[in-house]
Design a protein around this motif. Structure first.
Motif, mmCIF file in Angstrom:
data_model
loop_
_atom_site.group_PDB
_atom_site.id
_atom_site.type_symbol
_atom_site.label_atom_id
_atom_site.label_comp_id
_atom_site.label_asym_id
_atom_site.label_seq_id
_atom_site.Cartn_x
_atom_site.Cartn_y
_atom_site.Cartn_z
ATOM 1 N N THR A 77 0.678 -1.387 0.051
ATOM 2 C CA THR A 77 0.027 0.104 -0.061
ATOM 3 C C THR A 77 0.825 1.023 -0.151
ATOM 4 O OG1 THR A 77 -0.248 0.052 2.418
ATOM 5 C CG2 THR A 77 -2.035 -1.121 0.989
ATOM 6 N N ALA A 78 2.179 1.024 0.013
ATOM 7 C CA ALA A 78 3.207 2.022 -0.035
ATOM 8 C C ALA A 78 3.269 2.553 -1.502
ATOM 9 C CB ALA A 78 4.299 1.955 0.700
ATOM 10 N N TRP A 79 3.883 3.810 -1.854
ATOM 11 C CA TRP A 79 4.398 4.169 -2.703
ATOM 12 C C TRP A 79 3.289 4.341 -4.036
ATOM 13 C CZ3 TRP A 79 8.740 6.443 -1.747
ATOM 14 C CH2 TRP A 79 9.552 5.615 -0.861
ATOM 15 N N ASP A 80 1.981 4.613 -3.662
ATOM 16 C CA ASP A 80 0.952 4.896 -4.409
ATOM 17 C C ASP A 80 0.553 3.807 -5.510
ATOM 18 O OD1 ASP A 80 0.740 7.348 -3.415
ATOM 19 O OD2 ASP A 80 2.398 8.156 -4.615
ATOM 20 N N ASN A 81 0.877 2.482 -5.247
ATOM 21 C CA ASN A 81 0.114 1.483 -6.121
ATOM 22 C C ASN A 81 -1.251 1.587 -6.122
ATOM 23 O OD1 ASN A 81 -0.833 -0.995 -7.193
ATOM 24 N ND2 ASN A 81 1.499 -1.618 -7.254
ATOM 25 N N PRO A 82 -2.027 1.684 -7.327
ATOM 26 C CA PRO A 82 -3.389 1.821 -7.508
ATOM 27 C C PRO A 82 -4.218 0.531 -6.776
ATOM 28 C CG PRO A 82 -2.639 1.523 -9.316
ATOM 29 C CD PRO A 82 -1.310 1.878 -8.596
ATOM 30 N N PHE A 83 -3.523 -0.712 -6.785
ATOM 31 C CA PHE A 83 -4.110 -1.537 -6.234
ATOM 32 C C PHE A 83 -3.629 -2.400 -5.118
ATOM 33 C CE2 PHE A 83 -3.944 -2.252 -11.217
ATOM 34 C CZ PHE A 83 -5.278 -1.869 -11.411
ATOM 35 N N GLY A 84 -2.915 -1.360 -4.336
ATOM 36 C CA GLY A 84 -2.381 -1.682 -2.891
ATOM 37 C C GLY A 84 -3.291 -2.587 -1.961
ATOM 38 N N GLY A 85 -2.823 -3.625 -1.263
ATOM 39 C CA GLY A 85 -3.546 -4.496 -0.552
ATOM 40 C C GLY A 85 -4.334 -5.657 -1.346
ATOM 41 N N GLN A 86 -4.347 -5.642 -2.698
ATOM 42 C CA GLN A 86 -4.642 -6.960 -3.424
ATOM 43 C C GLN A 86 -3.795 -7.885 -3.503
ATOM 44 O OE1 GLN A 86 -6.993 -4.019 -6.257
ATOM 45 N NE2 GLN A 86 -8.135 -5.919 -6.471
#
Length: 144
Positions: free
Chosen positions: A56-65
């Motif tokens: 979830t760091a560094w702005d990944n749009p799918f963070g947490g998936q």
């Protein structure tokens, strides 16, 4: 007869983190022509489950998936169980989510096929849905 499956090859060179991914690819399915999308669950991935959770760091749009990642991972054959969608029109798409820091080469996908137990699927229909025209975002199949 076996399960109804999606089969494809993929080559990954994406930034991995310990226990997960900074960059990663995932597979989504829609049963309403793309109005809504659901990630294909890990339980349906018969040959190569998702590598881990996207950071979830560094702005990944799918963070947490959950996603596939690898730094690098050579060509791997994947088989995905689609029997849960039998009798429906489904649209499948591959999505790549990257963060805003370290870059890698990316994700290659090749030889995409949907195989039915009865072998009655017309394997040429993928070419009628934009695959050869460069629109590689999603394909729609009627699954018997």
């Amino acid at each position: 007869f076996g399960p109804l499956t999606l089969q494809f090859w993929n080559d990954r060179n994406m930034e991995q983190s310990s226990g997960g991914c900074f960059d990663g690819g995932l597979l989504e399915v829609s049963t309403d022509l793309g109005s809504s999308w659901t990630q294909v669950p890990d339980a349906a991935l018969l040959t190569d489950p998702y590598t881990g959770s996207l950071s979830t760091a560094w702005d990944n749009p799918f963070g947490g998936q959950d996603a596939w990642c690898g730094d690098p991972r050579d060509w791997t054959f994947k088989v995905v169980d689609l029997t849960a969608y039998a009798g429906q029109n489904v649209t499948l798409r591959f999505r790549l989510g990257t963060d805003s820091s370290v870059s890698r080469e990316g994700w290659y996908i090749d030889d995409v096929r949907v195989i039915t137990p009865s072998d009655c699927f017309d394997n040429t229909s993928i070419f009628r849905d934009g695959f050869e025209s460069g629109d590689l975002s999603a394909w729609t199949w009627s699954i018997p």
